[in-house]
Write an enzyme that holds these catalytic residues in place. Structure first.
Site, PDB file in Angstrom:
ATOM      1  N   HIS A  70       4.207  37.565 -28.410  1.00 51.60           N
ATOM      2  CA  HIS A  70       3.269  38.401 -27.655  1.00 51.60           C
ATOM      3  C   HIS A  70       3.089  37.861 -26.248  1.00 51.60           C
ATOM      4  O   HIS A  70       3.193  36.650 -26.004  1.00 51.60           O
ATOM      5  CB  HIS A  70       1.931  38.528 -28.382  1.00 51.60           C
ATOM      6  CG  HIS A  70       1.167  37.260 -28.565  1.00 51.60           C
ATOM      7  ND1 HIS A  70       0.304  36.767 -27.601  1.00 51.60           N
ATOM      8  CD2 HIS A  70       1.099  36.387 -29.603  1.00 51.60           C
ATOM      9  CE1 HIS A  70      -0.256  35.654 -28.047  1.00 51.60           C
ATOM     10  NE2 HIS A  70       0.206  35.388 -29.254  1.00 51.60           N
ATOM     11  N   ASP A  72       0.317  38.621 -24.271  1.00 54.42           N
ATOM     12  CA  ASP A  72      -1.080  38.576 -23.841  1.00 54.42           C
ATOM     13  C   ASP A  72      -1.729  37.253 -24.205  1.00 54.42           C
ATOM     14  O   ASP A  72      -1.214  36.481 -25.018  1.00 54.42           O
ATOM     15  CB  ASP A  72      -1.875  39.739 -24.439  1.00 54.42           C
ATOM     16  CG  ASP A  72      -1.905  39.717 -25.961  1.00 54.42           C
ATOM     17  OD1 ASP A  72      -0.878  39.374 -26.575  1.00 54.42           O
ATOM     18  OD2 ASP A  72      -2.953  40.042 -26.544  1.00 54.42           O
ATOM     19  N   ASP A 100      -0.462  29.405 -26.643  1.00 49.51           N
ATOM     20  CA  ASP A 100      -0.515  30.686 -27.356  1.00 49.51           C
ATOM     21  C   ASP A 100      -0.270  31.835 -26.407  1.00 49.51           C
ATOM     22  O   ASP A 100      -1.194  32.421 -25.873  1.00 49.51           O
ATOM     23  CB  ASP A 100      -1.884  30.813 -28.035  1.00 49.51           C
ATOM     24  CG  ASP A 100      -1.946  31.946 -29.039  1.00 49.51           C
ATOM     25  OD1 ASP A 100      -0.891  32.499 -29.389  1.00 49.51           O
ATOM     26  OD2 ASP A 100      -3.055  32.283 -29.460  1.00 49.51           O
ATOM     27  N   GLU A 130      -1.838  41.428 -28.788  1.00 46.98           N
ATOM     28  CA  GLU A 130      -1.864  40.691 -30.060  1.00 46.98           C
ATOM     29  C   GLU A 130      -3.217  40.042 -30.308  1.00 46.98           C
ATOM     30  O   GLU A 130      -3.619  39.863 -31.459  1.00 46.98           O
ATOM     31  CB  GLU A 130      -0.765  39.617 -30.060  1.00 46.98           C
ATOM     32  CG  GLU A 130      -0.543  38.943 -31.414  1.00 46.98           C
ATOM     33  CD  GLU A 130      -1.423  37.717 -31.653  1.00 46.98           C
ATOM     34  OE1 GLU A 130      -1.459  37.223 -32.798  1.00 46.98           O
ATOM     35  OE2 GLU A 130      -2.063  37.240 -30.671  1.00 46.98           O
ATOM     36  N   GLU A 131      -3.921  39.688 -29.233  1.00 42.03           N
ATOM     37  CA  GLU A 131      -5.143  38.908 -29.368  1.00 42.03           C
ATOM     38  C   GLU A 131      -6.390  39.756 -29.654  1.00 42.03           C
ATOM     39  O   GLU A 131      -7.498  39.240 -29.672  1.00 42.03           O
ATOM     40  CB  GLU A 131      -5.389  38.081 -28.090  1.00 42.03           C
ATOM     41  CG  GLU A 131      -4.302  37.055 -27.784  1.00 42.03           C
ATOM     42  CD  GLU A 131      -4.300  35.870 -28.736  1.00 42.03           C
ATOM     43  OE1 GLU A 131      -5.079  35.876 -29.705  1.00 42.03           O
ATOM     44  OE2 GLU A 131      -3.505  34.945 -28.505  1.00 42.03           O
ATOM     45  N   GLU A 159       5.091  31.949 -32.344  1.00 46.89           N
ATOM     46  CA  GLU A 159       3.728  31.414 -32.378  1.00 46.89           C
ATOM     47  C   GLU A 159       3.759  29.881 -32.404  1.00 46.89           C
ATOM     48  O   GLU A 159       4.684  29.286 -32.955  1.00 46.89           O
ATOM     49  CB  GLU A 159       2.993  31.920 -33.619  1.00 46.89           C
ATOM     50  CG  GLU A 159       2.649  33.393 -33.578  1.00 46.89           C
ATOM     51  CD  GLU A 159       1.442  33.713 -32.702  1.00 46.89           C
ATOM     52  OE1 GLU A 159       0.800  32.761 -32.201  1.00 46.89           O
ATOM     53  OE2 GLU A 159       1.157  34.903 -32.519  1.00 46.89           O
ATOM     54  N   HIS A 333      -6.248  28.918 -27.654  1.00 42.59           N
ATOM     55  CA  HIS A 333      -7.543  29.455 -27.213  1.00 42.59           C
ATOM     56  C   HIS A 333      -8.483  28.367 -26.683  1.00 42.59           C
ATOM     57  O   HIS A 333      -9.576  28.682 -26.229  1.00 42.59           O
ATOM     58  CB  HIS A 333      -8.255  30.231 -28.332  1.00 42.59           C
ATOM     59  CG  HIS A 333      -7.471  31.369 -28.898  1.00 42.59           C
ATOM     60  ND1 HIS A 333      -7.982  32.244 -29.825  1.00 42.59           N
ATOM     61  CD2 HIS A 333      -6.197  31.781 -28.669  1.00 42.59           C
ATOM     62  CE1 HIS A 333      -7.064  33.143 -30.155  1.00 42.59           C
ATOM     63  NE2 HIS A 333      -5.974  32.871 -29.460  1.00 42.59           N
TER      64      HIS A 333
END
Length: 358
Positions: A70, A72, A100, A130-131, A159, A333
């Site tokens: 992903h 984003d 991430d 995705e988030e 990932e 994150h």
């Protein structure tokens, strides 16, 4: 529009894609840059769906692998632009998205540019949203519009896995447990019924809950049931008539969504429970021949993926899928998000060795 140089190193490319902000819902600038870069590669056919880019080799190989990631990130919090830092003698690239999962994205982009003659056909998928909630996920939208692009024998998600291979993933379920009361003036509290006080047994059950560890195809998955949000109250002088405790259940891939929901309702028997979101997990799928070849090529001992990832989407289609990317998942994150430079290079080399077949 930013221009991505796919001839640069994977580390330099990681820095470039991280320094293009792409918080969920605002991925278009990065998607445009990726689109422009890969359309210049003659060995790939390119398709675009919104801000999801798909690039495919069409070599007529006997097997096809999807490699996806992903584009984003979660919101930026003073952690861009990226910079190199040293922690305990090791060099890292620090900044939002480094773990991430833009380091994995950069590795994929570099290999997509350079591997014109891989041992298997490859479908590269770089997707948006995705988030956030599953209904916005770029893969979800692409599957509805172009299901043919998902035809594959094996899938790898970039990932963060600390440079190791993580098989499958836990499922995830969110539910709201509600308690009800009667409003009254707080000066005459005995006239009402306090819904927040009534939630005490809900929190007690969560505090006493003992999660399972479940072996699935040789990997042990850890479950968890936790309160993640609590809301209630009307005003500073009003007895509340409603309290909502949002809980998140992470469950082993051997348990279906239906059984997970039934379990949560059993834990909170006697309360008003509403399941608001759920996604099944994915079994490891490591017995697939391509998975075994991949493990051997990268020299990895697999471990379970505790969080939910989009490997579950591929597993639901009958495609074995694993997670393989640079970066410590514990730093995803995090405001101190950072990826070891050596892991970026190691994951690039692992994928290159397997895909090139030499």
């Amino acid at each position: 529009m930013p221009v991505l140089d796919l001839t640069s190193s994977a580390v330099e490319l990681t820095r470039a894609v991280c320094d293009i902000p792409s918080v969920s819902g605002d991925e278009s600038v990065l998607a445009d840059a990726i689109d422009q870069a890969v359309r210049a590669l003659p060995h790939l056919s390119v398709h675009r769906d919104g801000d999801t880019i798909v690039a495919r080799t069409e070599l007529g190989r006997a097997q096809r692998v999807v490699i996806a990631g992903h584009i984003d990130t979660v919101p930026i919090n003073g952690n861009l632009p990226t910079r190199e830092v040293e922690v305990d003698g090791e060099a890292y690239l620090w900044g939002r998205g480094t773990v991430d999962m833009k380091a994995g994205l950069a590795v994929q982009l570099k290999l997509a540019a350079e591997l014109a003659d891989p041992r298997v056909d490859i479908t590269w998928m770089w997707y948006d949203h995705e988030e956030v909630t599953a209904d916005l996920n770029g893969l979800n939208r692409l599957a509805a519009h172009r299901p043919d692009l998902f035809a594959a024998d094996f899938a790898i998600l970039g990932e963060p896995s600390d440079g190791a291979v993580e098989g499958g993933c836990n499922g995830t379920l969110r539910a709201v447990v509600r308690t009800h009361g009667v409003r009254a003036h707080s000066a005459r509290a005995w006239i009402g019924e306090n819904a927040i006080h009534a939630a005490a047994p809900v929190l007690a059950r969560l505090a006493e809950y003992r999660p399972r560890e479940v072996a699935v195809e040789g990997l042990v998955y850890r479950e968890g049931l936790n309160a993640v949000r609590i809301t209630g109250g009307v005003a500073g002088n009003v007895i509340p008539d409603l309290c909502e405790v949002e809980v998140n259940y992470r469950f082993a891939p051997s348990r279906t969504v239906e059984k997970a929901a039934a379990h949560v309702r059993t834990v909170f028997e006697g309360f008003d429970v509403e399941v608001t979101d759920a996604a099944a997990g994915a079994r490891p799928g490591l017995d697939a021949p391509l998975a075994q070849e991949f493990l051997a090529a990268v020299g990895a001992t697999p471990s379970p993926k505790y969080g939910w990832t989009d490997v579950a989407r591929f597993s639901a289609l009958g495609i074995p899928a694993v997670n393989y990317g640079p970066g410590d998942p514990h730093l995803a994150h995090h405001d101190q998000e950072r990826v070891p430079l050596r892991q970026i290079d190691a994951v690039e080399q692992g994928l290159r060795t397997w895909l090139a077949g030499r």
